[in-house]
Design a protein around this motif. Structure first.
Motif, PDB file in Angstrom:
ATOM      1  N   GLU A 184     -10.668  36.475 -29.975  1.00 15.54           N
ATOM      2  CA  GLU A 184      -9.787  35.320 -29.785  1.00 15.54           C
ATOM      3  C   GLU A 184      -9.204  34.806 -31.097  1.00 15.54           C
ATOM      4  OE1 GLU A 184     -11.359  32.180 -27.441  1.00 15.54           O
ATOM      5  OE2 GLU A 184     -12.098  33.499 -25.849  1.00 15.54           O
ATOM      6  N   THR A 185      -9.491  35.462 -32.195  1.00  7.72           N
ATOM      7  CA  THR A 185      -8.975  35.019 -33.491  1.00  7.72           C
ATOM      8  C   THR A 185      -7.450  35.103 -33.531  1.00  7.72           C
ATOM      9  OG1 THR A 185     -10.982  35.866 -34.547  1.00  7.72           O
ATOM     10  CG2 THR A 185      -9.124  35.363 -35.981  1.00  7.72           C
ATOM     11  N   ASP A 186      -6.810  34.051 -33.996  1.00  2.61           N
ATOM     12  CA  ASP A 186      -5.349  33.992 -34.090  1.00  2.61           C
ATOM     13  C   ASP A 186      -4.917  34.659 -35.405  1.00  2.61           C
ATOM     14  OD1 ASP A 186      -2.665  33.432 -34.149  1.00  2.61           O
ATOM     15  OD2 ASP A 186      -2.877  31.290 -33.726  1.00  2.61           O
ATOM     16  N   TRP A 187      -4.822  35.987 -35.379  1.00  2.17           N
ATOM     17  CA  TRP A 187      -4.502  36.721 -36.599  1.00  2.17           C
ATOM     18  C   TRP A 187      -3.081  36.475 -37.084  1.00  2.17           C
ATOM     19  CZ3 TRP A 187      -8.228  38.330 -39.515  1.00  2.17           C
ATOM     20  CH2 TRP A 187      -9.452  38.659 -38.936  1.00  2.17           C
ATOM     21  N   SER A 188      -2.171  36.188 -36.195  1.00  2.00           N
ATOM     22  CA  SER A 188      -0.799  35.870 -36.618  1.00  2.00           C
ATOM     23  C   SER A 188      -0.786  34.613 -37.484  1.00  2.00           C
ATOM     24  CB  SER A 188       0.104  35.678 -35.399  1.00  2.00           C
ATOM     25  OG  SER A 188       0.260  36.898 -34.708  1.00  2.00           O
ATOM     26  N   ARG A 189      -1.563  33.637 -37.082  1.00  3.10           N
ATOM     27  CA  ARG A 189      -1.655  32.404 -37.867  1.00  3.10           C
ATOM     28  C   ARG A 189      -2.282  32.693 -39.233  1.00  3.10           C
ATOM     29  NH1 ARG A 189       0.275  28.029 -40.010  1.00  3.10           N
ATOM     30  NH2 ARG A 189      -1.245  26.341 -40.298  1.00  3.10           N
ATOM     31  N   ILE A 190      -3.273  33.560 -39.275  1.00  7.64           N
ATOM     32  CA  ILE A 190      -3.914  33.891 -40.553  1.00  7.64           C
ATOM     33  C   ILE A 190      -2.937  34.621 -41.474  1.00  7.64           C
ATOM     34  CG2 ILE A 190      -5.727  35.313 -41.620  1.00  7.64           C
ATOM     35  CD1 ILE A 190      -7.534  34.577 -39.289  1.00  7.64           C
ATOM     36  N   VAL A 191      -2.115  35.518 -40.909  1.00 10.58           N
ATOM     37  CA  VAL A 191      -1.092  36.186 -41.723  1.00 10.58           C
ATOM     38  C   VAL A 191      -0.139  35.154 -42.307  1.00 10.58           C
ATOM     39  CG1 VAL A 191       0.876  37.753 -41.673  1.00 10.58           C
ATOM     40  CG2 VAL A 191      -1.237  38.392 -40.499  1.00 10.58           C
ATOM     41  N   GLU A 192       0.286  34.188 -41.493  1.00 11.17           N
ATOM     42  CA  GLU A 192       1.193  33.138 -41.970  1.00 11.17           C
ATOM     43  C   GLU A 192       0.569  32.353 -43.126  1.00 11.17           C
ATOM     44  OE1 GLU A 192       2.070  30.616 -38.709  1.00 11.17           O
ATOM     45  OE2 GLU A 192       3.164  32.124 -37.566  1.00 11.17           O
ATOM     46  N   LEU A 193      -0.691  32.032 -42.988  1.00  8.61           N
ATOM     47  CA  LEU A 193      -1.365  31.261 -44.037  1.00  8.61           C
ATOM     48  C   LEU A 193      -1.489  32.072 -45.323  1.00  8.61           C
ATOM     49  CD1 LEU A 193      -4.112  29.597 -41.818  1.00  8.61           C
ATOM     50  CD2 LEU A 193      -2.265  28.399 -43.017  1.00  8.61           C
ATOM     51  N   TYR A 194      -1.790  33.367 -45.195  1.00  9.56           N
ATOM     52  CA  TYR A 194      -1.854  34.213 -46.391  1.00  9.56           C
ATOM     53  C   TYR A 194      -0.481  34.340 -47.043  1.00  9.56           C
ATOM     54  CZ  TYR A 194      -6.690  35.886 -46.422  1.00  9.56           C
ATOM     55  OH  TYR A 194      -8.054  35.973 -46.551  1.00  9.56           O
ATOM     56  N   GLU A 195       0.568  34.431 -46.250  1.00  6.50           N
ATOM     57  CA  GLU A 195       1.914  34.509 -46.820  1.00  6.50           C
ATOM     58  C   GLU A 195       2.255  33.243 -47.589  1.00  6.50           C
ATOM     59  OE1 GLU A 195       4.195  35.404 -43.353  1.00  6.50           O
ATOM     60  OE2 GLU A 195       4.013  37.587 -43.617  1.00  6.50           O
ATOM     61  N   HIS A 196       1.845  32.106 -47.054  1.00  6.69           N
ATOM     62  CA  HIS A 196       2.042  30.839 -47.766  1.00  6.69           C
ATOM     63  C   HIS A 196       1.234  30.841 -49.063  1.00  6.69           C
ATOM     64  CE1 HIS A 196       2.688  26.222 -47.239  1.00  6.69           C
ATOM     65  NE2 HIS A 196       2.826  26.601 -48.481  1.00  6.69           N
ATOM     66  N   LEU A 197       0.008  31.345 -49.002  1.00 11.10           N
ATOM     67  CA  LEU A 197      -0.839  31.408 -50.187  1.00 11.10           C
ATOM     68  C   LEU A 197      -0.227  32.327 -51.240  1.00 11.10           C
ATOM     69  CD1 LEU A 197      -3.493  30.491 -51.465  1.00 11.10           C
ATOM     70  CD2 LEU A 197      -4.644  32.381 -50.291  1.00 11.10           C
ATOM     71  N   GLU A 198       0.380  33.421 -50.802  1.00 17.15           N
ATOM     72  CA  GLU A 198       1.049  34.325 -51.741  1.00 17.15           C
ATOM     73  C   GLU A 198       2.172  33.616 -52.490  1.00 17.15           C
ATOM     74  OE1 GLU A 198       1.014  38.975 -50.592  1.00 17.15           O
ATOM     75  OE2 GLU A 198       2.127  37.701 -49.214  1.00 17.15           O
ATOM     76  N   ARG A 199       2.853  32.715 -51.814  1.00 15.67           N
ATOM     77  CA  ARG A 199       3.984  32.020 -52.448  1.00 15.67           C
ATOM     78  C   ARG A 199       3.530  31.047 -53.529  1.00 15.67           C
ATOM     79  NH1 ARG A 199       5.909  32.121 -47.033  1.00 15.67           N
ATOM     80  NH2 ARG A 199       5.216  29.981 -46.613  1.00 15.67           N
ATOM     81  N   ILE A 200       2.356  30.453 -53.376  1.00 14.20           N
ATOM     82  CA  ILE A 200       1.923  29.445 -54.351  1.00 14.20           C
ATOM     83  C   ILE A 200       0.853  29.959 -55.312  1.00 14.20           C
ATOM     84  CG2 ILE A 200       2.449  27.595 -52.711  1.00 14.20           C
ATOM     85  CD1 ILE A 200      -0.641  27.232 -52.465  1.00 14.20           C
ATOM     86  N   ASP A 201       0.192  31.055 -54.956  1.00 12.92           N
ATOM     87  CA  ASP A 201      -0.916  31.557 -55.789  1.00 12.92           C
ATOM     88  C   ASP A 201      -1.016  33.069 -55.637  1.00 12.92           C
ATOM     89  OD1 ASP A 201      -3.141  31.458 -57.494  1.00 12.92           O
ATOM     90  OD2 ASP A 201      -4.530  31.275 -55.815  1.00 12.92           O
ATOM     91  N   ALA A 202       0.057  33.737 -55.985  1.00 16.61           N
ATOM     92  CA  ALA A 202       0.122  35.179 -55.776  1.00 16.61           C
ATOM     93  C   ALA A 202      -0.920  35.905 -56.606  1.00 16.61           C
ATOM     94  CB  ALA A 202       1.520  35.683 -56.132  1.00 16.61           C
ATOM     95  N   SER A 203      -1.622  36.845 -55.959  1.00 15.48           N
ATOM     96  CA  SER A 203      -2.582  37.696 -56.650  1.00 15.48           C
ATOM     97  C   SER A 203      -2.854  38.903 -55.771  1.00 15.48           C
ATOM     98  CB  SER A 203      -3.889  36.950 -56.927  1.00 15.48           C
ATOM     99  OG  SER A 203      -4.672  36.844 -55.747  1.00 15.48           O
ATOM    100  N   PRO A 204      -3.273  40.015 -56.356  1.00 16.22           N
ATOM    101  CA  PRO A 204      -3.580  41.198 -55.538  1.00 16.22           C
ATOM    102  C   PRO A 204      -4.672  40.934 -54.504  1.00 16.22           C
ATOM    103  CG  PRO A 204      -3.417  41.801 -57.855  1.00 16.22           C
ATOM    104  CD  PRO A 204      -3.393  40.301 -57.798  1.00 16.22           C
ATOM    105  N   VAL A 205      -5.645  40.075 -54.824  1.00 18.14           N
ATOM    106  CA  VAL A 205      -6.721  39.798 -53.876  1.00 18.14           C
ATOM    107  C   VAL A 205      -6.191  39.042 -52.667  1.00 18.14           C
ATOM    108  CG1 VAL A 205      -8.914  38.594 -53.552  1.00 18.14           C
ATOM    109  CG2 VAL A 205      -8.494  39.858 -55.665  1.00 18.14           C
TER     110      VAL A 205
END
Length: 425
Positions: free
Chosen positions: A307-328
């Motif tokens: 039941e995990t909302d993986w689409s939402r998690i992808v969105e959050l990671y994309e936002h994180l990439e914009r403000i704190d980009a890193s390979p991890v």
């Protein structure tokens, strides 16, 4: 008592009491470097004496008293020390110490002393992980993919800087807190991570004394900065992660992946506290820790892995990439992409990180799982071998070895296969 049992007791006291002992001694003598050295010598004395004399009824008290006496002896021998400093240390004062900050907590003062802006960020992190977190130089070097000699040099220079610059042993004034908080949060996050999945051989995979202390300290920081979103976000992140600890190891000591954990074993009280903090975060301009907390909240709110909302998690990671980009961060997004239903695209993203994360064991774990899902068995086995070689503790090695053997030696017909790992920790 057997020597092995004595060594176990000493190790336990070190892990649970190191920070408190060093912090208390630093308050008494006003010298962080001296406090650490004398605490280390006291533990060395315990290793030498306890096997013959027996473990004292109050082991931490014995270490504290021994370290204190060693500090007195050192100051007596060093005539160049300030006379008032020697006299202050040698006086026995049964009264509580005078407050030296907004919150009267030795360990919090030690944290802010080690994270003083007069030190470089790298030095702050290394020194605090060593003195406040009690991590060894080897563990710190492994966490930063550095040589031990370089880490040791950073720590030595940082202690010398604190001494020569007379950096005060106190919690900063309210007006100074905003400029000091970033380094403090970085260190607390790293201390928590080392406890959440230890990187050193021969130590427990889960070091609760580190995670609990990090949670305790970040709660104190929240008292100092109750309206700071990143402080609240880091607190939520720690609570939501720590809540899963009861389900993260199997009865045989194997690391259990998130999608295989018994969620009924999760600590409900910690989950509720963490989720309440996430719900109180502002929607606009979230920071690094706020976004990581939101990602963990998605996992926490799912009744099971499916039941995990993986689409939402992808969105959050994309936002994180914009403000704190890193390979991890990109690696985390790739895992979520695979779980969302795009394993081939995720594998391409992971392969693009091979140079940046060649020495990071999490990269090889993720790559192995994605190659496995793609049916590229020989490549997956080789990736598991790399991951096992880079793994930092026995629990993870056992887990990865089992995963490797499942495809190296295919199961009998009709046995269901495993899926990719959404969040192995």
């Amino acid at each position: 008592m057997r020597r092995a049992d004595v060594d176990t007791r000493i190790t336990r006291v070190y892990r649970e009491e190191w920070t408190r002992i060093v912090a208390g001694l630093a308050r008494r003598c006003g010298d962080v470097g001296l406090a650490e050295e004398m605490a280390a010598e006291a533990f060395a004395s315990a290793v030498e004496r306890w096997p013959g004399e027996g473990v004292p009824p109050n082991p931490a008290g014995w270490i504290t008293t021994t370290a204190y006496r060693k500090a007195i002896d050192r100051l007596r021998r060093e005539s160049f020390r300030d006379v008032k400093q020697r006299e202050a240390l040698m006086l026995h004062d049964p009264e509580p110490p005078e407050s030296t900050g907004i919150i009267d907590d030795d360990r919090l003062r030690l944290l802010f002393t080690c994270c003083h802006p007069a030190l470089s960020l790298e030095a702050r992190v290394a020194l605090t992980l060593r003195i406040v977190g009690g991590l060894t130089v080897e563990e710190i070097a492994r966490a930063f993919l550095m040589q031990e000699s370089a880490v040791r040099q950073r720590i030595t220079r940082a202690k010398a800087k604190i001494k020569t610059s007379r950096i005060p042993y106190q919690v900063p004034a309210p007006d100074d807190l905003p400029t000091r908080i970033d380094g403090v949060l970085t260190v607390l996050y790293l201390v928590f991570n080392e406890g959440y999945l230890a990187s050193g051989p021969g130590v427990p995979a889960l070091r609760s004394e580190l995670t609990i202390e990090a949670i305790r300290l970040v709660r104190l920081v929240r008292e100092l900065l109750p309206d700071d979103e990143e402080v609240a976000g880091l607190s939520a992140l720690m609570l939501l992660s720590q809540a899963r600890s009861p389900a993260r190891l199997s009865p045989t000591g194997e690391l259990v992946r998130l999608d295989e954990q018994d969620r009924r074993a999760w600590d409900r009280e910690m989950l509720d506290e963490g989720l309440a903090l996430v719900d109180g975060l502002r929607a606009s301009a979230p920071g690094r820790y706020s976004l990581l907390a939101r990602i963990n909240a998605v996992h926490a709110r799912a009744a099971d892995a499916d039941e995990t909302d993986w689409s939402r998690i992808v969105e959050l990671y994309e936002h994180l990439e914009r403000i704190d980009a890193s390979p991890v961060v990109t690696l985390g997004k790739a895992v979520a992409m695979a779980e969302r239903g795009s394993p081939e695209q995720a594998l391409r993203v992971v392969e693009s990180l091979s140079d940046a994360l060649a020495d990071f064991h999490g990269f090889h774990v993720t790559r192995a799982e994605l190659l496995r899902a793609a049916g590229r068995v020989p490549d997956a086995v080789a990736a598991y071998d790399r991951a096992i070689a880079a793994a930092g503790n026995d629990a993870e090695i056992v887990h990865l070895t089992r995963r490797r053997e499942e495809i190296a030696m295919p199961p009998a017909p009709g046995t269901p296969g495993a899926t990719t790992n959404g969040e192995s920790r």
